[in-house]
Design a protein around this motif. Structure first.
Motif, mmCIF file in Angstrom:
data_model
loop_
_atom_site.group_PDB
_atom_site.id
_atom_site.type_symbol
_atom_site.label_atom_id
_atom_site.label_comp_id
_atom_site.label_asym_id
_atom_site.label_seq_id
_atom_site.Cartn_x
_atom_site.Cartn_y
_atom_site.Cartn_z
ATOM 1 N N UNK A 42 0.848 -1.194 0.000
ATOM 2 C CA UNK A 42 0.000 0.000 0.000
ATOM 3 C C UNK A 42 0.881 1.241 0.000
ATOM 4 N N UNK A 43 0.304 2.355 -0.468
ATOM 5 C CA UNK A 43 0.987 3.641 -0.461
ATOM 6 C C UNK A 43 0.008 4.668 0.081
ATOM 7 N N UNK A 44 0.479 5.482 1.013
ATOM 8 C CA UNK A 44 -0.352 6.547 1.556
ATOM 9 C C UNK A 44 0.408 7.867 1.452
ATOM 10 N N UNK A 45 -0.166 8.919 2.005
ATOM 11 C CA UNK A 45 0.515 10.212 1.988
ATOM 12 C C UNK A 45 1.768 10.217 2.854
ATOM 13 N N UNK A 46 1.838 9.271 3.813
ATOM 14 C CA UNK A 46 2.932 9.298 4.783
ATOM 15 C C UNK A 46 3.813 8.067 4.817
ATOM 16 N N UNK A 47 3.527 7.065 3.965
ATOM 17 C CA UNK A 47 4.307 5.827 4.057
ATOM 18 C C UNK A 47 4.086 4.936 2.842
ATOM 19 N N UNK A 48 4.993 3.984 2.719
ATOM 20 C CA UNK A 48 4.852 2.883 1.762
ATOM 21 C C UNK A 48 4.899 1.608 2.587
ATOM 22 N N UNK A 49 3.892 0.774 2.418
ATOM 23 C CA UNK A 49 3.864 -0.512 3.117
ATOM 24 C C UNK A 49 4.380 -1.589 2.178
ATOM 25 N N UNK A 57 5.578 -9.488 9.278
ATOM 26 C CA UNK A 57 4.463 -8.556 9.100
ATOM 27 C C UNK A 57 4.773 -7.592 7.964
ATOM 28 N N UNK A 58 3.757 -6.860 7.538
ATOM 29 C CA UNK A 58 3.952 -5.807 6.541
ATOM 30 C C UNK A 58 4.866 -4.749 7.147
ATOM 31 N N UNK A 59 5.844 -4.304 6.386
ATOM 32 C CA UNK A 59 6.801 -3.296 6.839
ATOM 33 C C UNK A 59 6.278 -1.909 6.469
ATOM 34 N N UNK A 60 6.099 -1.053 7.468
ATOM 35 C CA UNK A 60 5.570 0.294 7.282
ATOM 36 C C UNK A 60 6.763 1.250 7.178
ATOM 37 N N UNK A 61 7.079 1.673 5.962
ATOM 38 C CA UNK A 61 8.253 2.516 5.714
ATOM 39 C C UNK A 61 7.772 3.966 5.590
ATOM 40 N N UNK A 62 8.109 4.774 6.574
ATOM 41 C CA UNK A 62 7.585 6.133 6.642
ATOM 42 C C UNK A 62 8.193 7.051 5.573
ATOM 43 N N UNK A 63 7.489 8.112 5.319
ATOM 44 C CA UNK A 63 7.955 9.151 4.398
ATOM 45 C C UNK A 63 9.312 9.690 4.860
ATOM 46 N N UNK A 64 9.497 9.812 6.172
ATOM 47 C CA UNK A 64 10.776 10.306 6.700
ATOM 48 C C UNK A 64 11.934 9.379 6.377
ATOM 49 N N UNK A 65 11.679 8.068 6.336
ATOM 50 C CA UNK A 65 12.721 7.117 5.945
ATOM 51 C C UNK A 65 13.161 7.384 4.502
ATOM 52 N N UNK A 66 12.188 7.632 3.635
ATOM 53 C CA UNK A 66 12.506 7.946 2.239
ATOM 54 C C UNK A 66 13.226 9.288 2.132
ATOM 55 N N UNK A 67 12.833 10.237 2.953
ATOM 56 C CA UNK A 67 13.479 11.556 2.925
ATOM 57 C C UNK A 67 14.959 11.432 3.285
ATOM 58 N N UNK A 68 15.242 10.629 4.302
ATOM 59 C CA UNK A 68 16.633 10.407 4.697
ATOM 60 C C UNK A 68 17.429 9.775 3.551
ATOM 61 N N UNK A 69 16.865 8.741 2.940
ATOM 62 C CA UNK A 69 17.579 8.066 1.861
ATOM 63 C C UNK A 69 17.730 8.981 0.648
ATOM 64 N N UNK A 70 16.694 9.729 0.330
ATOM 65 C CA UNK A 70 16.745 10.661 -0.796
ATOM 66 C C UNK A 70 17.880 11.666 -0.608
ATOM 67 N N UNK A 71 18.045 12.149 0.615
ATOM 68 C CA UNK A 71 19.091 13.146 0.868
ATOM 69 C C UNK A 71 20.502 12.558 0.769
ATOM 70 N N UNK A 72 20.628 11.250 0.865
ATOM 71 C CA UNK A 72 21.936 10.584 0.784
ATOM 72 C C UNK A 72 22.109 9.746 -0.487
ATOM 73 N N UNK A 73 21.170 9.828 -1.388
ATOM 74 C CA UNK A 73 21.137 8.947 -2.556
ATOM 75 C C UNK A 73 22.385 9.063 -3.435
ATOM 76 N N UNK A 74 22.774 10.260 -3.786
ATOM 77 C CA UNK A 74 23.931 10.434 -4.676
ATOM 78 C C UNK A 74 25.212 9.941 -4.015
#
Length: 105
Positions: A42-49, A57-74
């Motif tokens: 599932x995908x919501x405004x605040x997470x990707x499951x 169990x289903x892993x609830x990956x928050x928007x903040x987790x993606x923000x952290x990875x996005x900032x370190x991606x390069x």
């Protein structure tokens, strides 16, 4: 993914281009694609499951987790930052890295 793409634009693009039922292959900068495959639940405004075969169990990956990875991606892609350094800050690096790679391709 454009290295200068701001996070809000990236997050909207993720919500449009990644859908429940999509399968994502695990990817690392050092070894490329590995054998693990997980499914977007599932995908919501605040997470990707994520439904991962080895998780109980289903892993609830928050928007903040993606923000952290996005900032370190390069830095991660160019191997200036190692995966273990990212893992120390987030337990969901496997999912966020692989989803960012999927969007980049």
């Amino acid at each position: 993914m454009n290295s200068k793409e701001n996070f809000d634009f990236f997050w909207k693009r993720l919500q449009v281009n990644i859908n429940p039922g999509d399968t994502i292959r695990n990817w690392t900068a050092a070894k490329g694609y590995l054998g693990d495959i997980f499914t977007i639940f599932a995908i919501s405004d605040n997470a990707v499951d994520v439904d991962a075969p080895n998780a109980e169990t289903i892993q609830h990956v928050s928007k903040n987790e993606f923000k952290y990875m996005h900032s370190n991606w390069e830095a991660y892609k160019s191997r200036r930052m190692r995966r273990h350094e990212l893992r120390d800050k987030t337990r969901f690096s496997k999912y966020t890295i692989s989803i960012l790679k999927e969007l980049e391709d």
